[in-house]
Motif scaffolding. Structure first.
Motif, short mmCIF file in Angstrom:
data_model
loop_
_atom_site.label_atom_id
_atom_site.label_comp_id
_atom_site.label_asym_id
_atom_site.label_seq_id
_atom_site.Cartn_x
_atom_site.Cartn_y
_atom_site.Cartn_z
N UNK A 199 -87.85 89.61 -16.60
CA UNK A 199 -86.58 90.34 -16.63
C UNK A 199 -86.45 91.23 -17.85
N UNK A 200 -85.93 92.44 -17.63
CA UNK A 200 -85.89 93.43 -18.70
C UNK A 200 -84.50 94.05 -18.86
N UNK A 201 -84.19 94.43 -20.10
CA UNK A 201 -82.94 95.09 -20.46
C UNK A 201 -83.28 96.39 -21.21
N UNK A 202 -82.43 97.40 -21.08
CA UNK A 202 -82.68 98.71 -21.70
C UNK A 202 -81.45 99.21 -22.43
N UNK A 203 -81.66 99.87 -23.57
CA UNK A 203 -80.59 100.56 -24.28
C UNK A 203 -81.18 101.81 -24.91
N UNK A 204 -80.45 102.92 -24.83
CA UNK A 204 -80.92 104.17 -25.43
C UNK A 204 -79.75 105.13 -25.62
N UNK A 205 -79.98 106.15 -26.42
CA UNK A 205 -78.96 107.16 -26.66
C UNK A 205 -79.15 108.37 -25.78
N UNK A 206 -78.06 109.01 -25.39
CA UNK A 206 -78.18 110.17 -24.51
C UNK A 206 -78.53 111.46 -25.25
N UNK A 207 -78.74 111.36 -26.58
CA UNK A 207 -79.20 112.50 -27.37
C UNK A 207 -80.54 112.20 -28.04
N UNK A 208 -81.31 111.33 -27.43
CA UNK A 208 -82.64 110.98 -27.94
C UNK A 208 -83.57 112.19 -27.79
N UNK A 209 -84.22 112.58 -28.90
CA UNK A 209 -85.12 113.74 -28.87
C UNK A 209 -86.59 113.34 -28.88
N UNK A 210 -86.88 112.06 -29.07
CA UNK A 210 -88.27 111.60 -29.02
C UNK A 210 -88.69 111.24 -27.60
N UNK A 211 -87.87 110.44 -26.94
CA UNK A 211 -88.11 110.09 -25.53
C UNK A 211 -86.93 110.62 -24.74
N UNK A 212 -87.11 111.64 -23.92
CA UNK A 212 -85.98 112.22 -23.19
C UNK A 212 -85.18 111.15 -22.44
N UNK A 213 -83.86 111.21 -22.49
CA UNK A 213 -83.03 110.23 -21.78
C UNK A 213 -83.38 110.12 -20.30
N UNK A 214 -83.76 111.23 -19.67
CA UNK A 214 -84.13 111.17 -18.25
C UNK A 214 -85.34 110.28 -18.02
N UNK A 216 -86.13 107.69 -19.95
CA UNK A 216 -85.69 106.31 -20.15
C UNK A 216 -84.90 105.80 -18.95
N UNK A 217 -84.10 106.65 -18.36
CA UNK A 217 -83.37 106.28 -17.15
C UNK A 217 -84.36 105.95 -16.03
N UNK A 218 -85.38 106.78 -15.88
CA UNK A 218 -86.41 106.55 -14.86
C UNK A 218 -87.10 105.20 -15.07
N UNK A 219 -87.48 104.90 -16.32
CA UNK A 219 -88.18 103.65 -16.60
C UNK A 219 -87.28 102.44 -16.39
N UNK A 220 -86.02 102.55 -16.77
CA UNK A 220 -85.09 101.44 -16.59
C UNK A 220 -84.86 101.14 -15.12
N UNK A 221 -84.70 102.18 -14.35
CA UNK A 221 -84.48 101.98 -12.90
C UNK A 221 -85.73 101.41 -12.25
N UNK A 222 -86.89 101.91 -12.66
CA UNK A 222 -88.14 101.41 -12.08
C UNK A 222 -88.35 99.94 -12.40
N UNK A 223 -87.93 99.53 -13.59
CA UNK A 223 -88.11 98.14 -14.01
C UNK A 223 -87.01 97.22 -13.48
N UNK A 224 -86.08 97.82 -12.71
CA UNK A 224 -84.94 97.04 -12.19
C UNK A 224 -84.22 96.33 -13.33
#
Length: 255
Positions: A199-214, A216-224
């Motif tokens: 089981x996995x949890x995710x947190x990130x900022x919507x102004x992240x310039x290192x890893x685009x928020x899109x 991170x959203x993709x990875x979080x959704x893929x990991x359920x």
């Protein structure tokens, strides 16, 4: 009476080797990413300690996904409690490898972090969607004796790229003490993906310039993801600028 009181106090201290940590709670193992070090977790650590968690902030070598994962896995193997494994940035790639086959790892927490699938690299994922500006913020690579290269963020660009929501003074210190990452580590594909079974949890900022928020959203959704927290206006170092939110998510993953 005074001597008896001192003896009782000493006995109580010896009987509590974990100090404020509560027996029965999982140990939280935190793995920093590129351009950071273990001190990047200090604000989160303070909260976790106050809440009774035993913690280890790993000195991530930043040399390669599989070699770094083996190092983190050895630390996990030395712990006799259950573990919540937390990774920031490139550290997400590391924990997803390190947790494979570790029965005591009960959950993964990705803090503005990569969660690659088998065969994917951090460099590949960071370019999957637009929004990342890391390449233009890097200093000239440092050539290593073996022919490889170490990467740093240009100190003049560090705050804007990495930590725009951190004070100028703190960002300046972070820039001067940043740990370099081997370029080959960012290009190295993952050989496993523990988030598929843990089981996995995710947190990130919507102004992240290192890893685009899109991304991170993709990875979080893929990991359920069990819970994904997006912090408005936050930079790549959400654990420094928003430690309460990050610590709360880690504790949620520990329950």
């Amino acid at each position: 009476m005074y001597k008896l009181a001192l003896a009782w106090l000493a006995a109580m201290m010896l009987a509590s080797p974990l100090s404020a940590a509560d027996a029965g709670k999982p140990t939280v193992v935190l793995v920093h990413g590129a351009f950071a070090d273990g001190a990047s977790w200090n604000h989160v650590l303070k909260i976790l300690h106050d809440d009774g968690y035993q913690t280890i902030a790993v000195a991530n070598p930043l040399r390669g996904v599989q070699s770094d994962a083996r190092y983190v896995a050895s630390i996990v193997d030395s712990i006799d409690t259950s573990v919540v494994l937390v990774g920031h940035s490139y550290g997400g790639s590391v924990i997803s490898e390190a947790a494979v086959g570790k029965d005591n790892v009960k959950s993964l927490v990705f803090v503005a972090a990569f969660a690659p699938d088998k065969g994917e690299s951090a460099a590949e994922l960071s370019g999957k969607f637009p929004g990342g500006t890391l390449a233009s913020a890097l200093a000239n690579p440092v050539t290593l004796p073996d022919g490889g290269a170490d990467l740093y963020i240009d100190q003049k660009k560090f705050r804007e790229q990495f930590a725009h929501d951190v004070s100028a003074e703190e960002a300046s210190l972070m820039a001067a003490t940043q740990r370099p990452i081997a370029k080959s580590a960012l290009d190295e594909p993952a050989s496993a993906a523990a988030w598929k079974s843990i089981p996995s949890w995710f947190v990130y900022g919507d102004q992240d310039k290192n890893i685009p928020p899109a991304v991170q959203k993709f990875m979080a959704e893929r990991a359920k993801s069990k819970n994904t927290v997006v912090i408005p206006g936050a930079s790549h170092v959400v654990m420094i600028s928003n430690p309460k939110t990050v610590a709360s998510l880690i504790e949620n993953a520990a329950h």
